[in-house]
Design a protein around this motif. Sequence first.
Motif, PDB file in Angstrom:
ATOM      1  N   VAL A 150     -22.380 -17.611   1.269  1.00 29.73           N
ATOM      2  CA  VAL A 150     -23.727 -18.168   1.340  1.00 29.73           C
ATOM      3  C   VAL A 150     -23.637 -19.637   0.940  1.00 29.73           C
ATOM      4  N   ILE A 151     -24.149 -20.515   1.807  1.00 32.30           N
ATOM      5  CA  ILE A 151     -24.145 -21.946   1.475  1.00 32.30           C
ATOM      6  C   ILE A 151     -25.542 -22.429   1.095  1.00 32.30           C
ATOM      7  N   ALA A 152     -26.574 -21.648   1.462  1.00 29.95           N
ATOM      8  CA  ALA A 152     -27.951 -21.980   1.081  1.00 29.95           C
ATOM      9  C   ALA A 152     -28.783 -20.695   1.104  1.00 29.95           C
ATOM     10  N   TRP A 181     -25.168 -18.306   5.938  1.00 33.23           N
ATOM     11  CA  TRP A 181     -23.772 -17.960   5.686  1.00 33.23           C
ATOM     12  C   TRP A 181     -22.889 -18.829   6.575  1.00 33.23           C
ATOM     13  N   ALA A 182     -21.768 -19.269   6.045  1.00 30.57           N
ATOM     14  CA  ALA A 182     -20.815 -20.073   6.819  1.00 30.57           C
ATOM     15  C   ALA A 182     -19.402 -19.559   6.561  1.00 30.57           C
ATOM     16  N   ARG A 183     -18.573 -19.692   7.580  1.00 33.04           N
ATOM     17  CA  ARG A 183     -17.152 -19.348   7.406  1.00 33.04           C
ATOM     18  C   ARG A 183     -16.498 -20.540   6.708  1.00 33.04           C
ATOM     19  N   THR A 184     -16.038 -20.325   5.483  1.00 31.33           N
ATOM     20  CA  THR A 184     -15.412 -21.377   4.688  1.00 31.33           C
ATOM     21  C   THR A 184     -13.934 -21.043   4.503  1.00 31.33           C
ATOM     22  N   GLU A 185     -13.249 -21.910   3.785  1.00 29.13           N
ATOM     23  CA  GLU A 185     -11.841 -21.642   3.462  1.00 29.13           C
ATOM     24  C   GLU A 185     -11.709 -20.368   2.622  1.00 29.13           C
ATOM     25  N   SER A 229     -20.291 -14.185  -3.649  1.00 24.64           N
ATOM     26  CA  SER A 229     -20.838 -14.304  -2.297  1.00 24.64           C
ATOM     27  C   SER A 229     -21.244 -15.737  -1.962  1.00 24.64           C
ATOM     28  N   PHE A 230     -21.424 -16.566  -2.995  1.00 20.71           N
ATOM     29  CA  PHE A 230     -21.855 -17.944  -2.772  1.00 20.71           C
ATOM     30  C   PHE A 230     -20.666 -18.887  -2.715  1.00 20.71           C
ATOM     31  N   TRP A 231     -20.798 -19.917  -1.906  1.00 20.98           N
ATOM     32  CA  TRP A 231     -19.788 -20.951  -1.739  1.00 20.98           C
ATOM     33  C   TRP A 231     -19.545 -21.647  -3.064  1.00 20.98           C
ATOM     34  N   THR A 236     -21.694 -20.257  11.571  1.00 22.23           N
ATOM     35  CA  THR A 236     -22.776 -20.003  10.621  1.00 22.23           C
ATOM     36  C   THR A 236     -23.659 -18.878  11.145  1.00 22.23           C
ATOM     37  N   VAL A 237     -24.293 -18.199  10.204  1.00 28.10           N
ATOM     38  CA  VAL A 237     -25.230 -17.128  10.508  1.00 28.10           C
ATOM     39  C   VAL A 237     -26.408 -17.293   9.556  1.00 28.10           C
TER      40      VAL A 237
END
Length: 106
Positions: A95-97, A86-90, A11-13, A60-61
């Motif tokens: 979760v980014i933080a 949360w961020a939309r990544t590749e 779930s984490f980046w 992001t959310v």
Amino acid sequence: MSGDVARQTGSFWSDPSVVRVDGDGPVIGPQALAEFRARRPTPGPRRLRDLHVVRSPGDTVVIVAVNERLSPDGEVTGLGTQTQVWARTEEGWRVIAAVVSPMTGP
């Protein structure tokens, strides 16, 4: 909430700047997060009490959750908050933080 380390990790980046913070300070980067999860005990049972979602105009959310820590017989023994960005990544939504904090009252 079940302590599933593989699911938490997924779930984490995977970027080196990903961060999780609690009362012991920040844990930065995927490797440090994996080591942190491997050495900490599995949390006991928890139940979601409240969830607040802030949707940004971009990708992001922010989620703020209040969790109840439960005894084996289901009694609430404490409360904690968890804030996640949360961020939309590749890789998809990750979760980014995250910040985890105990609460002192209901």
